[in-house]
Every structure is written in structure tokens, then in C-alpha cells.
Design a protein around this motif. Structure first.
Motif, PDB file in Angstrom:
ATOM      1  N   MET A   1       0.843  -1.169   0.000  1.00  0.00           N
ATOM      2  CA  MET A   1       0.000   0.000   0.000  1.00  0.00           C
ATOM      3  C   MET A   1       0.890   1.234   0.000  1.00  0.00           C
ATOM      4  SD  MET A   1      -2.819   0.906   2.802  1.00  0.00           S
ATOM      5  CE  MET A   1      -2.728   2.482   3.546  1.00  0.00           C
ATOM      6  N   ASP A   2       0.640   2.132  -0.909  1.00  0.00           N
ATOM      7  CA  ASP A   2       1.367   3.400  -0.951  1.00  0.00           C
ATOM      8  C   ASP A   2       0.589   4.456  -0.188  1.00  0.00           C
ATOM      9  OD1 ASP A   2       3.410   2.440  -2.498  1.00  0.00           O
ATOM     10  OD2 ASP A   2       2.492   3.027  -4.387  1.00  0.00           O
ATOM     11  N   MET A   3       1.312   5.206   0.624  1.00  0.00           N
ATOM     12  CA  MET A   3       0.696   6.276   1.399  1.00  0.00           C
ATOM     13  C   MET A   3       1.733   7.369   1.576  1.00  0.00           C
ATOM     14  SD  MET A   3      -0.846   5.949   5.236  1.00  0.00           S
ATOM     15  CE  MET A   3      -2.590   6.261   5.236  1.00  0.00           C
ATOM     16  N   SER A   4       1.320   8.590   1.409  1.00  0.00           N
ATOM     17  CA  SER A   4       2.265   9.692   1.597  1.00  0.00           C
ATOM     18  C   SER A   4       2.540   9.878   3.087  1.00  0.00           C
ATOM     19  CB  SER A   4       1.711  10.991   1.004  1.00  0.00           C
ATOM     20  OG  SER A   4       0.642  11.479   1.791  1.00  0.00           O
ATOM     21  N   ILE A   5       3.707  10.403   3.392  1.00  0.00           N
ATOM     22  CA  ILE A   5       4.052  10.659   4.796  1.00  0.00           C
ATOM     23  C   ILE A   5       3.087  11.671   5.400  1.00  0.00           C
ATOM     24  CG2 ILE A   5       5.772  12.451   4.346  1.00  0.00           C
ATOM     25  CD1 ILE A   5       6.035   9.757   7.050  1.00  0.00           C
ATOM     26  N   GLU A   6       2.619  12.613   4.585  1.00  0.00           N
ATOM     27  CA  GLU A   6       1.662  13.601   5.081  1.00  0.00           C
ATOM     28  C   GLU A   6       0.360  12.937   5.518  1.00  0.00           C
ATOM     29  OE1 GLU A   6       3.184  13.926   2.072  1.00  0.00           O
ATOM     30  OE2 GLU A   6       4.534  15.619   2.436  1.00  0.00           O
ATOM     31  N   ASP A   7      -0.127  11.988   4.712  1.00  0.00           N
ATOM     32  CA  ASP A   7      -1.360  11.282   5.069  1.00  0.00           C
ATOM     33  C   ASP A   7      -1.160  10.426   6.321  1.00  0.00           C
ATOM     34  OD1 ASP A   7      -2.778  12.378   2.970  1.00  0.00           O
ATOM     35  OD2 ASP A   7      -2.547  10.628   1.663  1.00  0.00           O
ATOM     36  N   LEU A   8      -0.012   9.760   6.397  1.00  0.00           N
ATOM     37  CA  LEU A   8       0.268   8.929   7.562  1.00  0.00           C
ATOM     38  C   LEU A   8       0.340   9.777   8.827  1.00  0.00           C
ATOM     39  CD1 LEU A   8       0.995   6.185   8.786  1.00  0.00           C
ATOM     40  CD2 LEU A   8       3.381   6.686   8.220  1.00  0.00           C
ATOM     41  N   MET A   9       1.036  10.895   8.763  1.00  0.00           N
ATOM     42  CA  MET A   9       1.149  11.779   9.921  1.00  0.00           C
ATOM     43  C   MET A   9      -0.211  12.322  10.332  1.00  0.00           C
ATOM     44  SD  MET A   9       4.727  13.688   8.982  1.00  0.00           S
ATOM     45  CE  MET A   9       4.639  14.876  10.309  1.00  0.00           C
ATOM     46  N   SER A  10      -1.018  12.666   9.349  1.00  0.00           N
ATOM     47  CA  SER A  10      -2.355  13.171   9.640  1.00  0.00           C
ATOM     48  C   SER A  10      -3.202  12.097  10.318  1.00  0.00           C
ATOM     49  CB  SER A  10      -3.018  13.639   8.346  1.00  0.00           C
ATOM     50  OG  SER A  10      -4.328  14.071   8.589  1.00  0.00           O
ATOM     51  N   ASP A  11      -3.144  10.878   9.800  1.00  0.00           N
ATOM     52  CA  ASP A  11      -3.920   9.785  10.397  1.00  0.00           C
ATOM     53  C   ASP A  11      -3.491   9.527  11.841  1.00  0.00           C
ATOM     54  OD1 ASP A  11      -5.294   9.487   8.051  1.00  0.00           O
ATOM     55  OD2 ASP A  11      -4.293   7.629   7.450  1.00  0.00           O
ATOM     56  N   VAL A  12      -2.194   9.525  12.085  1.00  0.00           N
ATOM     57  CA  VAL A  12      -1.702   9.288  13.442  1.00  0.00           C
ATOM     58  C   VAL A  12      -2.190  10.396  14.368  1.00  0.00           C
ATOM     59  CG1 VAL A  12       0.386   9.268  14.870  1.00  0.00           C
ATOM     60  CG2 VAL A  12       0.273   7.888  12.800  1.00  0.00           C
ATOM     61  N   HIS A  13      -2.169  11.626  13.887  1.00  0.00           N
ATOM     62  CA  HIS A  13      -2.607  12.741  14.723  1.00  0.00           C
ATOM     63  C   HIS A  13      -4.115  12.697  14.976  1.00  0.00           C
ATOM     64  CE1 HIS A  13      -1.161  16.291  16.735  1.00  0.00           C
ATOM     65  NE2 HIS A  13      -2.311  16.851  16.455  1.00  0.00           N
ATOM     66  N   VAL A  14      -4.887  12.273  13.994  1.00  0.00           N
ATOM     67  CA  VAL A  14      -6.347  12.189  14.155  1.00  0.00           C
ATOM     68  C   VAL A  14      -6.711  11.163  15.224  1.00  0.00           C
ATOM     69  CG1 VAL A  14      -8.456  11.390  12.994  1.00  0.00           C
ATOM     70  CG2 VAL A  14      -6.957  13.023  11.866  1.00  0.00           C
ATOM     71  N   PHE A  15      -6.000  10.031  15.253  1.00  0.00           N
ATOM     72  CA  PHE A  15      -6.312   9.015  16.252  1.00  0.00           C
ATOM     73  C   PHE A  15      -6.010   9.516  17.652  1.00  0.00           C
ATOM     74  CE2 PHE A  15      -5.780   6.246  12.504  1.00  0.00           C
ATOM     75  CZ  PHE A  15      -7.062   5.728  12.499  1.00  0.00           C
ATOM     76  N   GLY A  16      -5.066  10.423  17.736  1.00  0.00           N
ATOM     77  CA  GLY A  16      -4.792  11.102  18.992  1.00  0.00           C
ATOM     78  C   GLY A  16      -4.450  10.197  20.147  1.00  0.00           C
ATOM     79  N   ARG A  17      -4.887  10.616  21.291  1.00  0.00           N
ATOM     80  CA  ARG A  17      -4.511   9.968  22.546  1.00  0.00           C
ATOM     81  C   ARG A  17      -5.773   9.475  23.251  1.00  0.00           C
ATOM     82  NH1 ARG A  17       0.024  12.654  25.634  1.00  0.00           N
ATOM     83  NH2 ARG A  17       0.614  10.897  26.900  1.00  0.00           N
ATOM     84  N   THR A  18      -5.666   8.305  23.829  1.00  0.00           N
ATOM     85  CA  THR A  18      -6.753   7.805  24.677  1.00  0.00           C
ATOM     86  C   THR A  18      -6.209   7.713  26.100  1.00  0.00           C
ATOM     87  OG1 THR A  18      -6.206   5.462  24.464  1.00  0.00           O
ATOM     88  CG2 THR A  18      -7.613   6.416  22.743  1.00  0.00           C
ATOM     89  N   ASP A  19      -7.018   7.215  27.009  1.00  0.00           N
ATOM     90  CA  ASP A  19      -6.553   7.067  28.392  1.00  0.00           C
ATOM     91  C   ASP A  19      -5.422   6.056  28.516  1.00  0.00           C
ATOM     92  OD1 ASP A  19      -8.339   8.949  29.276  1.00  0.00           O
ATOM     93  OD2 ASP A  19      -9.847   7.475  29.886  1.00  0.00           O
ATOM     94  N   SER A  20      -5.360   5.109  27.579  1.00  0.00           N
ATOM     95  CA  SER A  20      -4.376   4.036  27.729  1.00  0.00           C
ATOM     96  C   SER A  20      -3.375   3.914  26.583  1.00  0.00           C
ATOM     97  CB  SER A  20      -5.101   2.690  27.888  1.00  0.00           C
ATOM     98  OG  SER A  20      -5.891   2.449  26.739  1.00  0.00           O
ATOM     99  N   SER A  21      -3.494   4.766  25.557  1.00  0.00           N
ATOM    100  CA  SER A  21      -2.559   4.629  24.441  1.00  0.00           C
ATOM    101  C   SER A  21      -2.490   5.901  23.603  1.00  0.00           C
ATOM    102  CB  SER A  21      -2.976   3.462  23.544  1.00  0.00           C
ATOM    103  OG  SER A  21      -4.203   3.756  22.906  1.00  0.00           O
ATOM    104  N   TYR A  22      -1.462   5.955  22.778  1.00  0.00           N
ATOM    105  CA  TYR A  22      -1.314   7.015  21.788  1.00  0.00           C
ATOM    106  C   TYR A  22      -0.311   6.539  20.754  1.00  0.00           C
ATOM    107  CZ  TYR A  22       2.842   8.198  24.541  1.00  0.00           C
ATOM    108  OH  TYR A  22       4.029   8.158  25.217  1.00  0.00           O
TER     109      TYR A  22
END
Length: 71
Positions: A1-22
């Protein structure tokens, strides 16, 4: 799967932080690309400031985790 670093960074930031993980992305040199404690990539208007993962992740076990990620 091809994904740009910008999209990957955005996805990681959208998932954000929960009480038990980030999520964060660290480059092969140990510099953080995105982390919940850093500004979102979309909000940066100036040149980015790069931070070593071990400067943000200070728990005793964090160094070993980051080292395993950059190998």
C-alpha cells in the motif's frame, strides 16, 4: 500500500490519545515526525522544529522502545 508521509502523519494525529494509548512516528534517526505533545502537522506554518524521541518520551522503558523503532 502506498501512502504519503503527510497522510500517515495526519492519520496518526487524528487518532490522537486515549486514556491508555497514543501513537507517534519516529524517523530512522530518532527524530519525532509526529507526537501527541507536538503541534499537528497541519497547524505548522513556520519551519518545523525537530525533537529527539527520547527528549519527549522520558519513561525509563521509552529509550528501549524508540531504539527498537529506529533499527
Amino acid at each position: 500500500m502506498d501512502m504519503s508521509i503527510e497522510d500517515l502523519m495526519s492519520d496518526v494525529h487524528v487518532f490522537g490519545r486515549t486514556d491508555s494509548s497514543y501513537a507517534f512516528i519516529v524517523g530512522s534517526d530518532g527524530w519525532l515526525l509526529t507526537h501527541p505533545l507536538l503541534p499537528s502537522p497541519q497547524s505548522i506554518t513556520d519551519e518545523p522544529i525537530f525533537v529527539q524521541g527520547t527528549n519527549v518520551e522520558t519513561a525509563p522503558e521509552a529509550e528501549a522502545v524508540i531504539e527498537s523503532m529506529v533499527r
